[in-house]
Design a protein around this motif. Structure first.
Motif, PDB file in Angstrom:
ATOM      1  N   LYS A 217       2.491  -9.787  -2.608  1.00 35.45           N
ATOM      2  CA  LYS A 217       1.532 -11.174  -2.678  1.00 35.45           C
ATOM      3  C   LYS A 217       1.279 -11.703  -1.388  1.00 35.45           C
ATOM      4  N   GLU A 218       2.119 -11.807  -0.427  1.00 38.95           N
ATOM      5  CA  GLU A 218       1.874 -12.060   1.161  1.00 38.95           C
ATOM      6  C   GLU A 218       1.112 -11.222   1.702  1.00 38.95           C
ATOM      7  N   ASN A 221      -2.436 -11.818   0.790  1.00 38.50           N
ATOM      8  CA  ASN A 221      -2.857 -12.799   1.421  1.00 38.50           C
ATOM      9  C   ASN A 221      -3.277 -12.820   2.918  1.00 38.50           C
ATOM     10  N   LYS A 224      -6.634 -11.044   3.284  1.00 39.96           N
ATOM     11  CA  LYS A 224      -7.689 -11.848   2.970  1.00 39.96           C
ATOM     12  C   LYS A 224      -7.865 -12.812   4.060  1.00 39.96           C
TER      13      LYS A 224
END
Length: 641
Positions: A217-218, A221, A224
């Motif tokens: 997930k990180e 992130n 992005k």
């Protein structure tokens, strides 16, 4: 001519060492020419920067500066000076320098118990941090960008748990849960500050919180934020707590996430600044390197013990920095010409320096600056004039320094007579000054891989000699030397089943079985293995466990072999010794047992009674050592003979 076994062994060892050194030098090489590999892309980027900023003159445009502070470790139990001097930093230093941004790169609080071993979040420490920033009014003067470090993550179940005080008492915690980006566009300089939060979830208590972990997930992130920054900014300053060598990225869809590749593949990237290693206790004060992707990685010494902070600037597209001890004035940073060690071809418009008309220097003090003067030979000195604020400029003729390394000497004096003397190497033809070897090793290797290799090597040293000696039928030849004495006793030890098997089997257990079962986080029981930690149904591949096990092997298990061999010798040849002499003969074992008891006691303070009682690595090794020693003490001499 038939080669002896010793000669063949020596050649093999020499070959292995050569291969190891060749691989190591390749990993830490900083002369990798990233610019040539991406020449067109680099030329386009630097051409754009050159066109945007134009010639470097005495203008006060196209320059911004910012500060970094790291590893503050605010504590209510030790060193009150950390708090009072941090308050001075916010009240005075920041307001004198007037930076665009202040980066606070983790370990904002200490989060350690009074005994310095237990670890948990202390709300009072966070209140100190919050109140100092608020009452000083520093956030009204500048932008304060803080991010978590491993100490800020001790004993935290989840990001949303009440103990995660970063959310409530930091400046950015209420807005940004983990990694984030902040944009500034001032004085015609458009820069993105991209912060990486690599703290694992859940956050274990120390010491199993040394390596940062980026989950899937990180990773998404960060990608992005990076893509967004590339579109919005001309320069990207990455910051975080952990050096890239201390960050582990979990696999995503079977693919490895290479953080250094992610940072370096963005052309506007110039630097990644971090903390965490505390300049290795001050032993490596200049922990800087250039990664293979052509960007700088700069670890900052801690505020905790050394009171260090960093001034950095972007001037006409060039990144410059200087690290300074608190309350040491004047503070001086040369921004043109660029320092020869830190030049980044393809990321900075290097072509602007030979055409520049002025040397540019930022100078600050707690009082007014009196004089700024420069020289290239320490004989003829030229006085710089103030352009505006802290920027001092002086005309120069770059064509006189067209080849090789040259030294610019700068002397800054304030109105109280305090003086700073700077030696600034530069080059206009691309000649570079090498980085030091130790910082390159610390920042360019993979800490997790190093811990694994260390553990595996010590495990082999612990097991293989005993196995080889057991297979050797005849005892070593008797010679009058310490090496031969030790060799013969260890050989005898390997032949005794009741000693050999427990030692070898316990060593083989360490990479396989659980080391401890206990409350690794308050209210949650976890299991520690060599290859990771299981807690709350989550597997954390924390590589520091290998280093933790290496301590046991290096300071307990391997010495135990030699101590037991010595005790065996005492049993065989000093059987009639009694009283104080017998006690002295057992001193090596008593000393080693003391080390084991101390390590077990520390583990109890760190993780509590359950982990202490159910701890094969630290606790159970103590009765095992006593049992082996007792077996030797009661061993019939005839059994050995």
């Amino acid at each position: 001519m038939i080669l002896s076994k010793a000669t063949i062994s020596f050649v093999c060892v020499l070959l292995l060492v050569s291969i190891f050194m060749a691989n190591l030098l390749n990993i830490i090489a900083t002369d990798h020419n990233f610019y040539l590999e991406n020449k067109n892309e680099g030329m386009n980027h630097t051409r754009y920067l050159s066109k945007k900023y134009g010639q470097i003159t005495d203008t006060t445009k196209n320059i911004i500066w910012f500060l970094q502070i790291s590893d503050i470790h605010i504590s209510i139990f030790r060193d009150p000076g950390r708090i009072t001097q941090f308050q001075q930093f916010c009240d005075s230093t920041v307001k004198k320098i007037k930076p665009l941004v202040v980066l606070a790169t983790g370990d904002l609080t200490d989060a350690k118990a009074k005994d310095n071993l237990g670890s948990s979040q202390v709300q009072k420490e966070w209140i100190y941090y919050h109140n100092i920033i608020k009452e000083s009014g520093v956030i009204e003067e500048t932008v304060w960008l803080d991010i978590r470090g491993n100490h800020d993550n001790f004993n935290i179940k989840t990001l949303s748990s009440q103990e995660n005080y970063f959310r409530n008492y930091s400046v950015q915690g209420s807005t940004h849960v983990k990694s984030y980006v902040h944009y500034e566009n001032q004085n015609d300089v458009n820069v993105a500050f991209l912060g990486i939060d690599a703290c694992p979830e859940p956050g274990l208590r120390r010491p199993f919180n040394f390596i940062g972990i980026l989950d899937v997930k990180e990773q998404e992130n960060i990608q992005k934020l990076k893509a967004e920054s590339e579109n919005k900014a001309d320069h990207i300053i990455w910051f975080g707590h952990y050096p890239t060598s201390c960050i582990l990225s979990l696999k995503r869809d079977g693919q490895n996430f290479d953080l250094r590749q992610q940072i370096g593949s963005s052309r506007p990237t110039q630097v990644y600044v971090c903390g965490h290693l505390h300049a290795m206790g001050g032993l490596v004060p200049r922990m800087y390197t250039k990664q293979k992707k052509g960007y700088l990685e700069l670890e900052l010494g801690d505020w905790k013990d050394n009171r260090m902070f960093r001034l950095a600037a972007i001037d006409h597209g060039f990144f410059s920095f200087v690290d300074q001890k608190h309350n040491t004035w004047p503070l001086v940073l040369v921004t043109n010409p660029k320092h020869a060690r830190y030049a980044m071809s393809g990321r900075e418009p290097i072509q602007l320096i030979p055409d520049s008309t002025h040397i540019r220097i930022l100078a600050f003090s707690d009082v007014d600056i009196d004089t700024v003067k420069i020289s290239f030979d320490k004989i003829s000195w030229m006085k710089c004039r103030v352009a505006d604020g802290p920027l001092y400029v002086c005309k120069w003729l770059p064509n006189l320094f067209s080849t090789g390394i040259h030294i610019l000497f700068v002397v800054v004096t304030d109105e109280h007579g305090k003086t700073a003397v700077i030696e600034h190497p530069f080059s206009l033809d691309g000649t570079l000054v090498n980085f030091e070897v130790t910082p390159r090793i610390l920042l360019m290797l993979d800490a997790g891989a190093v811990f694994q290799c260390t553990f595996a090597t010590l495990l082999i040293i612990n097991v293989m000699p005993l196995v080889i000696l057991r297979l050797q039928k005849n005892p070593p030849r008797y010679r009058r030397s310490i090496w031969n004495y030790v060799h013969r006793r260890v050989w005898l030890l390997s032949k005794i089943d009741r000693l050999f098997y427990p030692i070898v089997l316990y060593a083989l257990y360490t990479p396989l079985g659980p080391w401890a079962v206990g409350e690794l986080i308050d209210g949650y029981v976890g299991v520690i293995f060599a290859w990771g930690i299981i807690i709350k149904g989550v597997f954390l591949p924390e590589p520091f466990t290998y280093m933790y096990g290496s301590v046991q092997l290096m300071f307990v298990q391997i010495p135990l072999i030699f101590v037991l061999a010595y005790c065996l010798d005492t049993r065989l040849f000093s059987i009639n010794v009694r009283g104080i002499k017998r006690l002295l003969k057992n001193l090596p074992f008593i000393f080693l047992l003391s080390i084991q008891l101390l390590l077990a006691y520390f583990f109890w303070l760190e993780y509590g009674t359950m982990a202490f009682l159910l701890g094969p690595l630290r606790t159970w090794s103590v009765p095992l050592s006593i049992l082996l020693w007792y077996k030797i003490c009661t061993l019939p001499p005839e059994y050995c003979r």
